[in-house]
Design a protein around this motif. Structure first.
Motif, PDB file in Angstrom:
ATOM      1  N   ILE A 221       0.829  -1.208   0.000  1.00 45.06           N
ATOM      2  CA  ILE A 221       0.000   0.000   0.000  1.00 45.06           C
ATOM      3  C   ILE A 221       0.859   1.251   0.000  1.00 45.06           C
ATOM      4  N   SER A 222       1.840   1.318   0.915  1.00 47.71           N
ATOM      5  CA  SER A 222       2.592   2.556   1.111  1.00 47.71           C
ATOM      6  C   SER A 222       3.413   2.955  -0.099  1.00 47.71           C
ATOM      7  N   GLU A 223       3.792   1.993  -0.948  1.00 40.90           N
ATOM      8  CA  GLU A 223       4.622   2.315  -2.100  1.00 40.90           C
ATOM      9  C   GLU A 223       3.808   2.575  -3.363  1.00 40.90           C
ATOM     10  N   GLN A 224       2.502   2.590  -3.227  1.00 33.55           N
ATOM     11  CA  GLN A 224       1.666   2.907  -4.373  1.00 33.55           C
ATOM     12  C   GLN A 224       1.626   4.423  -4.593  1.00 33.55           C
ATOM     13  N   THR A 225       1.284   4.821  -5.815  1.00 34.65           N
ATOM     14  CA  THR A 225       1.170   6.240  -6.132  1.00 34.65           C
ATOM     15  C   THR A 225       0.042   6.862  -5.315  1.00 34.65           C
ATOM     16  N   ALA A 226       0.337   8.004  -4.664  1.00 34.13           N
ATOM     17  CA  ALA A 226      -0.674   8.666  -3.838  1.00 34.13           C
ATOM     18  C   ALA A 226      -1.798   9.212  -4.709  1.00 34.13           C
ATOM     19  N   MET A 227      -3.010   9.130  -4.198  1.00 33.42           N
ATOM     20  CA  MET A 227      -4.175   9.628  -4.912  1.00 33.42           C
ATOM     21  C   MET A 227      -4.244  11.146  -4.779  1.00 33.42           C
ATOM     22  N   VAL A 228      -4.311  11.839  -5.916  1.00 37.28           N
ATOM     23  CA  VAL A 228      -4.339  13.296  -5.922  1.00 37.28           C
ATOM     24  C   VAL A 228      -5.769  13.820  -5.978  1.00 37.28           C
ATOM     25  N   ALA A 229      -6.610  13.154  -6.735  1.00 31.36           N
ATOM     26  CA  ALA A 229      -7.993  13.604  -6.895  1.00 31.36           C
ATOM     27  C   ALA A 229      -8.747  13.479  -5.579  1.00 31.36           C
ATOM     28  N   THR A 230      -9.790  14.290  -5.427  1.00 32.97           N
ATOM     29  CA  THR A 230     -10.627  14.228  -4.236  1.00 32.97           C
ATOM     30  C   THR A 230     -11.345  12.886  -4.164  1.00 32.97           C
ATOM     31  N   VAL A 231     -11.308  12.288  -2.995  1.00 35.90           N
ATOM     32  CA  VAL A 231     -11.997  11.009  -2.814  1.00 35.90           C
ATOM     33  C   VAL A 231     -13.500  11.249  -2.901  1.00 35.90           C
ATOM     34  N   SER A 232     -14.157  10.488  -3.747  1.00 38.71           N
ATOM     35  CA  SER A 232     -15.608  10.619  -3.893  1.00 38.71           C
ATOM     36  C   SER A 232     -16.308   9.512  -3.128  1.00 38.71           C
ATOM     37  N   THR A 233     -17.586   9.699  -2.913  1.00 45.77           N
ATOM     38  CA  THR A 233     -18.352   8.687  -2.179  1.00 45.77           C
ATOM     39  C   THR A 233     -18.493   7.393  -2.961  1.00 45.77           C
ATOM     40  N   ALA A 234     -18.249   7.451  -4.264  1.00 47.92           N
ATOM     41  CA  ALA A 234     -18.375   6.245  -5.096  1.00 47.92           C
ATOM     42  C   ALA A 234     -17.076   5.456  -5.150  1.00 47.92           C
TER      43      ALA A 234
END
Length: 240
Positions: free
Chosen positions: A35-48
């Motif tokens: 998990i920690s070495e994955q690319t960080a999510m930049v977009a806003t987390v959506s409810t979907a």
């Protein structure tokens, strides 16, 4: 570093069996690097958006299930119990039971709040706040759930009596703002309820003008001292 670890190993030329293959998954540990070495999510987390979650109803051997962010938070907030929380944004709720809250702005239709700190605005159409302290703009304060009206400046007491009448000033909110007394107008007096004797002073110390077309009477003798008595045309002053 490998992202997976298992207690099953194979030697060179070892025979691959179904049991050993099963051990690869049954004894598998996944390192946090997955998990920690994955690319960080930049977009806003959506409810979907979806997550993988371990469903404890299936036991330790159950497969992970996917769940949306919406369902994760909805189920957690609906079924969970939170000892305390700090909200710096807004609350909009139809029904709320809150032990301790720090809220900027809240709109709650039905609420039971035992204590709270509110730096903004609280709108509650039907609510119970048992320990609430605030300073309101105007003439009303609330401290620990008890409302107090600001003092109007009038001294507590009883005004008026047999020989004086109260002079009262009332503001637009119906509050008494000033209170004083003046001597009651002359009238017959007597013992008990008798109205027989007319009493007046015998020395004039303040100037007085008898109203036009009005007659006045005094029990004499009368001494005109530092004041003067003016009798206008059409008026009579009788000393008896």
């Amino acid at each position: 570093m490998a992202k997976f670890n298992t207690g099953q190993s194979f030697a060179d030329g070892d025979t691959v069996t179904g049991a050993k293959l099963n051990n690869i998954t049954s004894q598998l540990n996944i390192y946090t690097g997955v998990i920690s070495e994955q690319t960080a999510m930049v977009a806003t987390v959506s409810t979907a958006d979806q997550l993988l979650i371990a469903d404890t109803d299936n036991g330790d051997s159950g497969a992970a299930n996917r769940i949306t962010v919406q369902k994760l938070f909805s189920d957690s907030l609906t079924n969970g119990t939170f000892a305390s929380f700090n909200l710096t944004g807004n609350i909009t709720a139809s029904t709320a039971t809150i032990g301790t809250a720090i809220v900027n702005t809240a709109t709650i239709s039905t609420a039971t709040i035992t204590s709270g700190t509110y730096s903004g605005r609280v709108n509650s159409t039907l609510g119970t706040i048992s320990n609430f302290t605030t300073t309101l703009a105007g003439d009303f304060t609330v401290s620990s759930g008890t409302g107090t009206l600001s003092t109007s400046g009038v001294t507590l007491g009883t005004y008026g009596g047999n020989e004086s009448v109260p002079i009262i000033s009332v503001d637009s909110k119906g509050r008494v703002t000033t209170m004083s007394t003046v001597a009651a107008a002359a009238g017959a007096k007597g013992g008990g309820t008798d109205k027989i004797f007319w009493e007046n002073d015998i020395i004039v110390t303040t100037s007085y003008t008898i109203s036009t077309n009005k007659n006045a009477v005094s029990a004499g003798p009368i001494t005109v001292g530092t004041g003067t008595v003016t009798v206008q045309d059409g008026s009579v002053w009788t000393v008896v």
